[in-house]
Design a protein around this motif. Structure first.
Motif, PDB file in Angstrom:
ATOM      1  N   LYS A 193     101.767 -29.401  48.669  1.00 22.76           N
ATOM      2  CA  LYS A 193     102.727 -29.055  48.956  1.00 22.76           C
ATOM      3  C   LYS A 193     103.501 -29.966  50.646  1.00 22.76           C
ATOM      4  O   LYS A 193     103.728 -30.790  50.575  1.00 22.76           O
ATOM      5  CB  LYS A 193     103.251 -27.674  49.332  1.00 22.76           C
ATOM      6  N   PHE A 194     101.902 -29.621  52.103  1.00 21.03           N
ATOM      7  CA  PHE A 194     103.264 -29.646  53.077  1.00 21.03           C
ATOM      8  C   PHE A 194     101.720 -31.358  53.715  1.00 21.03           C
ATOM      9  O   PHE A 194     101.851 -30.931  54.774  1.00 21.03           O
ATOM     10  CB  PHE A 194     102.955 -28.031  54.060  1.00 21.03           C
ATOM     11  N   ARG A 195     101.143 -31.182  52.354  1.00 19.87           N
ATOM     12  CA  ARG A 195     100.161 -33.053  52.693  1.00 19.87           C
ATOM     13  C   ARG A 195      99.484 -32.398  53.915  1.00 19.87           C
ATOM     14  O   ARG A 195      99.296 -33.137  54.593  1.00 19.87           O
ATOM     15  CB  ARG A 195     101.489 -33.952  53.503  1.00 19.87           C
ATOM     16  N   ILE A 196      98.744 -31.348  53.599  1.00 17.62           N
ATOM     17  CA  ILE A 196      97.538 -30.796  54.479  1.00 17.62           C
ATOM     18  C   ILE A 196      96.223 -30.949  53.845  1.00 17.62           C
ATOM     19  O   ILE A 196      95.747 -30.687  53.023  1.00 17.62           O
ATOM     20  CB  ILE A 196      97.880 -29.429  55.152  1.00 17.62           C
ATOM     21  N   GLN A 197      95.471 -32.050  54.445  1.00 16.29           N
ATOM     22  CA  GLN A 197      94.369 -31.739  54.031  1.00 16.29           C
ATOM     23  C   GLN A 197      93.959 -30.925  54.862  1.00 16.29           C
ATOM     24  O   GLN A 197      93.107 -30.021  55.581  1.00 16.29           O
ATOM     25  CB  GLN A 197      92.723 -33.107  54.662  1.00 16.29           C
ATOM     26  N   ASP A 198      92.682 -29.893  53.787  1.00 15.04           N
ATOM     27  CA  ASP A 198      91.629 -29.145  53.847  1.00 15.04           C
ATOM     28  C   ASP A 198      90.335 -29.199  53.726  1.00 15.04           C
ATOM     29  O   ASP A 198      89.703 -28.288  53.930  1.00 15.04           O
ATOM     30  CB  ASP A 198      92.683 -28.063  52.610  1.00 15.04           C
ATOM     31  N   GLY A 199      89.353 -29.912  54.400  1.00 11.57           N
ATOM     32  CA  GLY A 199      88.406 -30.809  53.606  1.00 11.57           C
ATOM     33  C   GLY A 199      87.591 -30.012  55.671  1.00 11.57           C
ATOM     34  O   GLY A 199      88.677 -29.415  56.196  1.00 11.57           O
ATOM     35  N   PRO A 200      86.758 -29.747  54.896  1.00 13.31           N
ATOM     36  CA  PRO A 200      85.858 -29.497  56.154  1.00 13.31           C
ATOM     37  C   PRO A 200      85.717 -30.381  57.373  1.00 13.31           C
ATOM     38  O   PRO A 200      85.572 -29.829  58.562  1.00 13.31           O
ATOM     39  CB  PRO A 200      83.827 -29.654  55.921  1.00 13.31           C
ATOM     40  N   THR A 201      86.097 -31.437  57.179  1.00 17.39           N
ATOM     41  CA  THR A 201      86.162 -33.115  58.203  1.00 17.39           C
ATOM     42  C   THR A 201      87.668 -32.146  58.978  1.00 17.39           C
ATOM     43  O   THR A 201      88.304 -33.516  59.518  1.00 17.39           O
ATOM     44  CB  THR A 201      85.298 -33.671  57.798  1.00 17.39           C
ATOM     45  N   SER A 202      88.457 -32.622  58.200  1.00 15.50           N
ATOM     46  CA  SER A 202      89.511 -32.336  58.129  1.00 15.50           C
ATOM     47  C   SER A 202      89.855 -31.758  60.159  1.00 15.50           C
ATOM     48  O   SER A 202      90.162 -31.278  60.735  1.00 15.50           O
ATOM     49  CB  SER A 202      90.791 -31.196  57.260  1.00 15.50           C
ATOM     50  N   ARG A 203      91.262 -33.247  59.974  1.00 16.42           N
ATOM     51  CA  ARG A 203      91.801 -33.016  61.686  1.00 16.42           C
ATOM     52  C   ARG A 203      92.858 -32.439  62.052  1.00 16.42           C
ATOM     53  O   ARG A 203      94.310 -32.282  62.844  1.00 16.42           O
ATOM     54  CB  ARG A 203      91.966 -34.092  62.083  1.00 16.42           C
ATOM     55  N   GLN A 204      93.849 -31.804  60.179  1.00 13.43           N
ATOM     56  CA  GLN A 204      95.197 -30.961  60.325  1.00 13.43           C
ATOM     57  C   GLN A 204      94.770 -29.583  60.251  1.00 13.43           C
ATOM     58  O   GLN A 204      95.429 -28.758  59.905  1.00 13.43           O
ATOM     59  CB  GLN A 204      95.337 -31.446  59.152  1.00 13.43           C
ATOM     60  N   LEU A 205      93.503 -28.979  60.642  1.00 11.25           N
ATOM     61  CA  LEU A 205      93.275 -27.251  60.338  1.00 11.25           C
ATOM     62  C   LEU A 205      93.116 -27.014  61.769  1.00 11.25           C
ATOM     63  O   LEU A 205      91.955 -27.718  62.445  1.00 11.25           O
ATOM     64  CB  LEU A 205      92.623 -27.207  59.779  1.00 11.25           C
ATOM     65  N   LYS A 231      96.698 -36.162  68.512  1.00 14.20           N
ATOM     66  CA  LYS A 231      95.235 -35.589  68.420  1.00 14.20           C
ATOM     67  C   LYS A 231      96.362 -34.021  69.302  1.00 14.20           C
ATOM     68  O   LYS A 231      97.513 -34.106  70.368  1.00 14.20           O
ATOM     69  CB  LYS A 231      94.304 -35.923  69.778  1.00 14.20           C
ATOM     70  N   PHE A 232      96.448 -32.802  68.985  1.00  9.14           N
ATOM     71  CA  PHE A 232      96.687 -32.089  69.428  1.00  9.14           C
ATOM     72  C   PHE A 232      95.558 -30.550  69.874  1.00  9.14           C
ATOM     73  O   PHE A 232      95.171 -30.044  69.037  1.00  9.14           O
ATOM     74  CB  PHE A 232      97.750 -31.115  68.370  1.00  9.14           C
ATOM     75  N   LEU A 233      95.382 -29.964  71.364  1.00 14.02           N
ATOM     76  CA  LEU A 233      95.098 -29.046  71.510  1.00 14.02           C
ATOM     77  C   LEU A 233      95.907 -27.404  71.688  1.00 14.02           C
ATOM     78  O   LEU A 233      96.608 -27.926  72.315  1.00 14.02           O
ATOM     79  CB  LEU A 233      94.363 -29.422  73.310  1.00 14.02           C
ATOM     80  N   PHE A 234      95.554 -26.735  70.982  1.00 14.44           N
ATOM     81  CA  PHE A 234      95.666 -24.960  70.477  1.00 14.44           C
ATOM     82  C   PHE A 234      95.689 -24.396  71.113  1.00 14.44           C
ATOM     83  O   PHE A 234      95.184 -23.336  71.238  1.00 14.44           O
ATOM     84  CB  PHE A 234      95.472 -25.248  69.176  1.00 14.44           C
ATOM     85  N   SER A 235      95.594 -24.629  72.464  1.00 15.59           N
ATOM     86  CA  SER A 235      96.154 -23.132  73.642  1.00 15.59           C
ATOM     87  C   SER A 235      97.193 -22.727  73.159  1.00 15.59           C
ATOM     88  O   SER A 235      98.400 -23.200  73.280  1.00 15.59           O
ATOM     89  CB  SER A 235      95.473 -24.149  74.790  1.00 15.59           C
TER      90      SER A 235
END
Length: 265
Positions: A193-205, A231-235
């Motif tokens: 629904k939210f167009r998120i790739q959930d694979g091992p190499t995903s950069r959306q997680l 790219k976003f750093l999750f700090s």
């Protein structure tokens, strides 16, 4: 207040030991007593090769910390420790392999026994069990602002971000400003629904979604005009700045105060 908080953080063994490791070579080379003991019959000055290595280190640290989005003293230090220790390892090996080997062993030992401190404390996070529970919450409580983290329990970046999100929830949670998490590994329909790739190499997680009035207002990371994922750093500091957490908290707090005043009237 921020400086005092950073200073207290630096008192933890992980930080001051890594600081000592990061300045070990220059300190030993520039301290006459130590230098004469470790490097007899040599000048206690940095030669041209050592100076080049240090200048290269400074450039790398500046570029990497800027790219990572570090905004506090602790962030800068944490982002630079890897590069400073590698540079010191090269310098110690350059000086004498008998010094380089123990230094390398010490760095490995510290890495294994002193992980970087993370937040350990209370959290105010709602764990949604599937897409339906999230949709129902957004539909029936449109006056509540939600910051929702889409994650996968097995993904390293999600594991690293978990204590940051928990700390934010403990600091900013209100009756009308809430924090939620949804495991896209268990509920793949959410990822669809939210167009998120959930694979091992995903950069959306992980992906952070901000919902106001029941609708998605913004997300991180997000694609640019060409569709390329930014790219976003999750700090903690980056999340607070990107979503204006302090501003949202203040607005929601004022709404709560207004609604309470109306009830008393």
């Amino acid at each position: 207040m921020s400086f005092i908080k950073d200073f207290r953080q630096l008192l933890k063994p992980y930080y001051w030991i890594n600081i000592l490791l990061s300045i070990s070579y220059v300190t030993c080379k520039r301290t006459a007593v130590i230098c004469n003991f470790l490097f007899p019959n040599t000048d206690c000055e940095l030669d041209s090769r050592e100076t080049e290595i240090l200048f290269f280190l400074i450039i790398v640290v500046m570029l990497r910390t800027r790219k990572a989005g570090s905004v506090t003293m602790v962030n800068y230090l944490s982002a630079s420790f890897v590069y400073t220790k590698i540079a010191n390892l090269i310098l110690w090996f350059y000086a004498d392999i008998r010094y380089g080997l123990p230094y390398g062993a010490l760095v490995i030992l510290c890495a294994l026994t002193l992980p970087e401190p993370t937040y350990i404390g209370p959290e105010h996070v709602t764990y949604f069990r599937g897409l339906q529970t999230l949709d129902e919450e957004l539909k029936h409580h449109k006056g509540t602002t939600w910051l929702v983290c889409l994650y996968a329990a097995w993904h390293p970046a999600c594991v690293n971000f978990a204590p940051v999100f928990a700390e934010l929830s403990a600091s900013y949670s209100l009756d009308n400003f809430k924090f939620g998490k949804l495991d896209v590994g268990r509920y793949p329909d959410v990822a669809a629904k939210f167009r998120i790739q959930d694979g091992p190499t995903s950069r959306q997680l992980p992906t952070l979604l901000l919902f106001t009035e029941g609708q998605e207002e913004m997300r991180r990371p997000q694609p640019d005009n060409t569709g390329k994922l930014q790219k976003f750093l999750f700090s903690k500091d980056n999340v607070k700045a990107a979503f204006d957490i302090d501003g949202i908290y203040q607005k929601c707090k004022e709404k709560l105060a207004t609604s309470k005043n109306k009830k008393t009237d």
